[in-house]
Design an enzyme around this catalytic site. Structure first.
Site, PDB file in Angstrom:
ATOM      1  N   ASP A   1       0.814  -1.218   0.000  1.00 14.54           N
ATOM      2  CA  ASP A   1       0.000   0.000   0.000  1.00 14.54           C
ATOM      3  C   ASP A   1       0.845   1.265   0.000  1.00 14.54           C
ATOM      4  O   ASP A   1       2.073   1.217   0.150  1.00 14.54           O
ATOM      5  CB  ASP A   1      -0.967  -0.020   1.197  1.00 14.54           C
ATOM      6  CG  ASP A   1      -0.286  -0.344   2.522  1.00 14.54           C
ATOM      7  OD1 ASP A   1       0.955  -0.385   2.583  1.00 14.54           O
ATOM      8  OD2 ASP A   1      -1.009  -0.564   3.516  1.00 14.54           O
TER       9      ASP A   1
ATOM     10  N   ASP B   1      -8.178  -2.497  13.932  1.00  9.98           N
ATOM     11  CA  ASP B   1      -9.535  -2.844  13.494  1.00  9.98           C
ATOM     12  C   ASP B   1      -9.516  -4.052  12.560  1.00  9.98           C
ATOM     13  O   ASP B   1     -10.519  -4.364  11.925  1.00  9.98           O
ATOM     14  CB  ASP B   1     -10.204  -1.638  12.812  1.00  9.98           C
ATOM     15  CG  ASP B   1      -9.401  -1.096  11.641  1.00  9.98           C
ATOM     16  OD1 ASP B   1      -8.346  -1.701  11.295  1.00  9.98           O
ATOM     17  OD2 ASP B   1      -9.805  -0.079  11.055  1.00  9.98           O
TER      18      ASP B   1
ATOM     19  N   HIS C   1      -7.540  -4.385   9.894  1.00  8.39           N
ATOM     20  CA  HIS C   1      -7.201  -4.124   8.495  1.00  8.39           C
ATOM     21  C   HIS C   1      -5.876  -4.770   8.113  1.00  8.39           C
ATOM     22  O   HIS C   1      -4.970  -4.906   8.922  1.00  8.39           O
ATOM     23  CB  HIS C   1      -7.245  -2.629   8.139  1.00  8.39           C
ATOM     24  CG  HIS C   1      -6.156  -1.781   8.690  1.00  8.39           C
ATOM     25  ND1 HIS C   1      -6.336  -0.887   9.708  1.00  8.39           N
ATOM     26  CD2 HIS C   1      -4.855  -1.664   8.326  1.00  8.39           C
ATOM     27  CE1 HIS C   1      -5.200  -0.251   9.947  1.00  8.39           C
ATOM     28  NE2 HIS C   1      -4.278  -0.713   9.128  1.00  8.39           N
TER      29      HIS C   1
ATOM     30  N   GLU D   1      -9.858  -1.744   5.040  1.00 12.63           N
ATOM     31  CA  GLU D   1     -10.549  -1.432   6.286  1.00 12.63           C
ATOM     32  C   GLU D   1     -11.836  -2.253   6.382  1.00 12.63           C
ATOM     33  O   GLU D   1     -12.337  -2.742   5.374  1.00 12.63           O
ATOM     34  CB  GLU D   1     -10.916   0.056   6.292  1.00 12.63           C
ATOM     35  CG  GLU D   1      -9.713   0.989   6.228  1.00 12.63           C
ATOM     36  CD  GLU D   1      -9.072   1.236   7.582  1.00 12.63           C
ATOM     37  OE1 GLU D   1      -9.274   0.438   8.518  1.00 12.63           O
ATOM     38  OE2 GLU D   1      -8.346   2.246   7.706  1.00 12.63           O
TER      39      GLU D   1
HETATM   40  C1  GLP Z   1      -0.728   0.597   8.659  1.00 14.55           C
HETATM   41  C2  GLP Z   1      -0.367  -0.226   7.420  1.00 14.55           C
HETATM   42  C3  GLP Z   1      -0.598  -1.691   7.647  1.00 14.55           C
HETATM   43  C4  GLP Z   1       0.008  -2.111   8.978  1.00 14.55           C
HETATM   44  C5  GLP Z   1      -0.693  -1.378  10.097  1.00 14.55           C
HETATM   45  C6  GLP Z   1      -0.167  -1.745  11.487  1.00 14.55           C
HETATM   46  O1  GLP Z   1      -2.029   1.058   8.652  1.00 14.55           O
HETATM   47  N1  GLP Z   1      -1.060   0.178   6.237  1.00 14.55           N
HETATM   48  O2  GLP Z   1      -0.026  -2.429   6.567  1.00 14.55           O
HETATM   49  O3  GLP Z   1      -0.111  -3.484   9.156  1.00 14.55           O
HETATM   50  O4  GLP Z   1      -0.497   0.013   9.913  1.00 14.55           O
HETATM   51  O5  GLP Z   1       0.992  -1.018  11.782  1.00 14.55           O
HETATM   52  P1  GLP Z   1       1.963  -1.341  12.959  1.00 14.55           P
HETATM   53  O6  GLP Z   1       2.755  -2.531  12.520  1.00 14.55           O
HETATM   54  O7  GLP Z   1       2.834  -0.129  13.094  1.00 14.55           O
HETATM   55  O8  GLP Z   1       1.139  -1.623  14.167  1.00 14.55           O
END
Ligand code: GLP
Length: 245
Positions: free
Chosen positions: A70, A139, A141, A146
């Site tokens: 992404d 959540d 995702h 989402e």
């Molecule tokens: C972002 C990314 C996700 C990731 C998520 C969790 O929103 N788009 O790909 O998994 O955050 O991030 P973290 O690993 O910092 O908790």
């Protein structure tokens, strides 16, 4: 019945080493494999481990190709909070991968639909993703898919949920600077990967880990679809496993 292969590591560092073992085995078996990569803080111990292992001669990224999950809409690759910048800083600049073999969706395009379709086509042209790495949002995702009323199939534009913007705000100067939209592979893109590896660490992920892998499969918890993937490994640390019996 749960198809995911759940591995409980002691802490984030051990989770990173166990994940690196899986990457190392794949890269050594298939030197030009296609890695689906992810951003966020969760993959950082894995990336540090992979950098070190290449320095130690245990694997080589020289022929490896990659496609990231992404990117924020509206951020250029030079923006310090863009996911392209993150990947360069935290992985690509420290390994032998050819930058031309790394793909991240472009955050700055006029025609989003064309970019998303081209991204899918490029993944297909590479022969598909051999392993897709994932973190997980609070959540549920994955990438930026989402919770909603369906599982998005392909790479597409999404509006970001407030909980997600708040969670990612720590990387920006203020909440107003956090983009309100992003481009992400779809749940279908992720499900098409031959292997999926999701890492979740920290107590704040315990509840969503339980819901995702021990609850019903529902688009309201996007990661839950991974229960239907034929080869999905979930590595959690003890804190993220703390809601499981
Ligand atoms: C972002 C990314 C996700 C990731 C998520 C969790 O929103 N788009 O790909 O998994 O955050 O991030 P973290 O690993 O910092 O908790």
């Amino acid at each position: 019945m749960h198809h995911v292969n759940l591995i409980i590591a002691k802490d984030p560092a051990e989770a990173g080493r166990l994940a690196a073992d899986i990457f190392q085995e794949l890269i050594n078996a298939k030197p030009d494999c296609v890695l689906g990569l992810a951003t966020g803080s969760t993959p950082l111990p894995l990336y540090r481990e992979l950098i070190q292992r290449e320095k130690d001669g245990k694997l080589s990224f020289a022929k490896v190709r990659s496609a990231n999950l992404d990117e924020y809409k509206g951020l250029s690759g030079d923006h310090p909070q863009s996911y392209r910048y993150f990947m360069n800083e935290n992985l690509f600049n420290h390994i032998s991968i050819d930058p031309a073999n790394t793909m991240v969706p472009s955050g700055l395009v006029e025609d989003a639909d064309a970019m998303c379709a081209a991204y899918e086509a490029a993944i297909e042209a590479m022969g598909g993703i051999d392993i897709q790495l994932l973190g997980i949002g609070h959540d549920g995702h994955i990438g930026f898919n989402e919770p909603c009323d369906h599982f998005p199939a392909a790479t597409h534009e999404v509006e970001l949920e407030e909980i997600t913007r708040q969670a990612n705000k720590r990387f920006f100067n203020s909440i107003d600077e956090v983009p309100t939209a992003a481009y992400t592979m779809g749940c279908g893109t992720v499900m098409a990967a031959r292997k999926v590896l999701l890492i979740a660490t920290g107590k704040d992920k315990a509840e969503i880990v339980k819901q995702s892998f021990f609850g019903p499969v529902t688009p309201m918890v996007p990661a839950s679809i991974l229960q239907f993937h034929p080869d999905c490994t979930v590595i959690v640390d003890e804190a993220a496993a703390s809601a499981l019996k």
